[in-house]
Design a protein around this motif. Structure first.
Motif, mmCIF file in Angstrom:
data_model
loop_
_atom_site.group_PDB
_atom_site.id
_atom_site.type_symbol
_atom_site.label_atom_id
_atom_site.label_comp_id
_atom_site.label_asym_id
_atom_site.label_seq_id
_atom_site.Cartn_x
_atom_site.Cartn_y
_atom_site.Cartn_z
ATOM 1 N N ALA A 67 76.426 49.125 -34.877
ATOM 2 C CA ALA A 67 75.212 49.868 -34.834
ATOM 3 C C ALA A 67 74.380 49.007 -35.289
ATOM 4 N N ASN A 68 74.142 47.862 -36.175
ATOM 5 C CA ASN A 68 73.248 47.200 -36.651
ATOM 6 C C ASN A 68 72.730 46.218 -35.269
ATOM 7 N N HIS A 69 73.754 45.672 -34.510
ATOM 8 C CA HIS A 69 73.405 44.996 -33.353
ATOM 9 C C HIS A 69 72.575 45.815 -32.522
ATOM 10 N N CYS A 70 73.038 47.002 -31.997
ATOM 11 C CA CYS A 70 72.197 47.668 -31.174
ATOM 12 C C CYS A 70 70.721 48.029 -31.510
ATOM 13 N N LYS A 71 70.896 48.300 -32.856
ATOM 14 C CA LYS A 71 69.343 48.624 -33.530
ATOM 15 C C LYS A 71 68.283 47.234 -33.297
ATOM 16 N N THR A 72 69.014 46.110 -33.646
ATOM 17 C CA THR A 72 68.107 44.879 -33.744
ATOM 18 C C THR A 72 68.041 44.444 -32.205
ATOM 19 N N ALA A 73 68.859 44.853 -31.273
ATOM 20 C CA ALA A 73 68.656 44.408 -29.970
ATOM 21 C C ALA A 73 67.678 45.283 -29.132
ATOM 22 N N GLY A 74 67.570 46.487 -29.660
ATOM 23 C CA GLY A 74 67.022 47.800 -28.955
ATOM 24 C C GLY A 74 67.790 48.045 -27.985
ATOM 25 N N ILE A 75 69.085 48.196 -28.092
ATOM 26 C CA ILE A 75 70.005 48.746 -26.991
ATOM 27 C C ILE A 75 70.799 49.907 -27.269
ATOM 28 N N PRO A 76 71.194 50.864 -26.362
ATOM 29 C CA PRO A 76 71.841 52.001 -26.893
ATOM 30 C C PRO A 76 73.147 51.564 -27.417
ATOM 31 N N PHE A 77 73.437 52.568 -28.504
ATOM 32 C CA PHE A 77 74.723 52.673 -29.237
ATOM 33 C C PHE A 77 75.530 53.897 -28.956
ATOM 34 N N LYS A 78 76.899 53.673 -28.468
ATOM 35 C CA LYS A 78 77.302 54.908 -28.397
ATOM 36 C C LYS A 78 78.746 54.957 -29.263
ATOM 37 N N TYR A 79 78.624 55.934 -30.058
ATOM 38 C CA TYR A 79 79.472 56.178 -31.063
ATOM 39 C C TYR A 79 80.989 56.674 -30.502
ATOM 40 N N HIS A 80 82.106 56.047 -30.816
ATOM 41 C CA HIS A 80 83.375 56.290 -29.938
ATOM 42 C C HIS A 80 84.488 56.376 -31.345
ATOM 43 N N ASN A 81 84.904 57.412 -31.781
ATOM 44 C CA ASN A 81 84.809 58.840 -31.201
ATOM 45 C C ASN A 81 85.053 59.680 -32.716
ATOM 46 N N PHE A 82 85.177 61.045 -32.220
ATOM 47 C CA PHE A 82 85.429 61.952 -33.535
ATOM 48 C C PHE A 82 86.554 62.630 -33.422
ATOM 49 N N VAL A 83 86.973 62.950 -32.260
ATOM 50 C CA VAL A 83 88.161 63.701 -32.115
ATOM 51 C C VAL A 83 89.134 63.453 -31.158
ATOM 52 N N TRP A 84 90.118 62.713 -31.684
ATOM 53 C CA TRP A 84 91.224 62.048 -30.740
ATOM 54 C C TRP A 84 92.562 61.996 -31.095
ATOM 55 N N GLY A 85 93.604 62.542 -30.561
ATOM 56 C CA GLY A 85 94.925 62.488 -31.049
ATOM 57 C C GLY A 85 95.731 61.307 -31.261
ATOM 58 N N SER A 86 95.328 60.244 -30.560
ATOM 59 C CA SER A 86 95.943 58.921 -30.776
ATOM 60 C C SER A 86 95.305 58.127 -32.065
ATOM 61 N N GLN A 87 94.308 58.544 -32.618
ATOM 62 C CA GLN A 87 94.045 57.646 -33.907
ATOM 63 C C GLN A 87 93.465 58.723 -34.812
ATOM 64 N N GLU A 88 94.024 59.321 -35.580
ATOM 65 C CA GLU A 88 93.640 60.139 -36.777
ATOM 66 C C GLU A 88 94.058 59.483 -37.853
ATOM 67 N N PRO A 89 93.249 60.033 -39.213
ATOM 68 C CA PRO A 89 93.782 59.837 -40.466
ATOM 69 C C PRO A 89 95.031 60.253 -40.962
ATOM 70 N N SER A 90 95.523 59.648 -42.122
ATOM 71 C CA SER A 90 96.725 60.548 -42.568
ATOM 72 C C SER A 90 96.285 61.751 -43.361
#
Length: 296
Positions: A67-90
């Motif tokens: 996120a920092n790099h995208c803001k500094t470089a002025g390029i789009p940041f994609k957040y990956h991801n919110f809801v996904w069965g393969s990588q969830e917390p305990s």
């Protein structure tokens, strides 16, 4: 709000001045020549719910790097991801816990794009019962996820993301069924283009499936693109066969590759830059995007 990290960056990524981006991932740190090539970024692993949520305490370290790099470089940041069965917390996976995570993420970052639900066909969330299960639409849990994100992260473009789509007309139909069930909540369609889907994909099949997806009338974002082929001329040939179809589609608004430095990609032999040298696939990408045919 996170602090900016000072990063030196080049002024000439491959898709500079184009109407769509060509992005890549950032892992724990930003390679020195990253900005020479790319003008959009997705954190490889650092923003996923299962990476950030460590028993209720949030670790944003690697997500901040991207996120920092995208803001500094002025390029789009994609957040990956919110809801996904393969990588969830305990622990207990509830709607309330997901809502808390979304609220924290969207309070911290102003992402241009968010993969709200990742791989609903192949790896549905283990929290889906708490989100409404199948429900009347068959995909109520996906719809609920997007409703929550829409309320919490209204300034971001909300995407769904899935693999095994571009190469499979049956999967295209099922995927569009989810999109239809969610109505206007889904604002863009992500199609992962990993090597196991595109290495042997015929150009005609790619074109046909992309056209069917485009019939939904939503922007399309080919994501996680990589190619493994040997010798490197064979890897370049796959890029030459598939990339222009995606790039020249008026429905496609940006493409994100999933790694580029040899030995640092999640799938073996998918790097297009290795030992300080551009492999043939990267050399071709540069030439293509600089040509009249590659201008969009």
């Amino acid at each position: 709000m996170f602090a900016l990290i000072a990063v030196a960056f080049a002024s000439s990524p491959l898709a500079k001045g184009q109407s769509k981006f060509l992005g890549n991932i950032i892992a724990a740190s930003v390679p020195a020549n990253w900005d020479t090539y790319w003008n959009q970024a997705t954190a490889e692993n650092g923003c996923k719910w299962g990476s950030v949520d460590q028993g209720g305490a949030y670790n944003w370290g690697q997500c901040d790097v991207t996120a920092n790099h995208c803001k500094t470089a002025g390029i789009p940041f994609k957040y990956h991801n919110f809801v996904w069965g393969s990588q969830e917390p305990s622990g207990s996976l509830t709607k309330e816990r997901i809502q808390k995570f979304m609220t924290a993420a969207c309070g911290r970052y102003s992402a241009q794009y968010i993969d709200v639900v990742n791989e609903p066909l192949h790896s549905p969330s283990n929290a889906r019962a708490s989100l409404g299960g199948s429900g009347a639409s068959g995909w109520d849990w996906v719809k609920t996820s997007f409703q929550m994100a829409s309320t919490t992260c209204g300034s971001s473009k909300l995407l769904i993301n899935e693999y095994g789509i571009i190469n499979d007309s049956g999967a295209v139909s099922r995927y569009l069924g989810i999109v239809k069930a969610c109505g206007s909540l889904i604002q863009g369609i992500g199609i992962q283009c990993h090597e196991f889907n595109i290495n042997n994909l015929a150009a005609a099949t790619c074109s046909s499936n992309l056209a069917t997806l485009a019939s939904a009338g939503l922007p399309i974002y080919p994501s996680e693109m990589d190619v493994s082929a040997s010798p490197e001329s064979a890897q370049a040939a796959v890029y030459q066969r598939i990339f222009p179809i995606l790039w020249k589609s008026t429905s496609v608004k940006g493409i994100t590759l999933w790694g580029w430095i040899g030995g640092q990609t999640w799938k073996a032999n998918t790097g297009i830059y290795e030992g300080g040298r551009e492999r043939q696939a990267l050399t071709w990408l540069k030439s293509y995007l600089d040509s009249a045919d590659g201008k969009v």
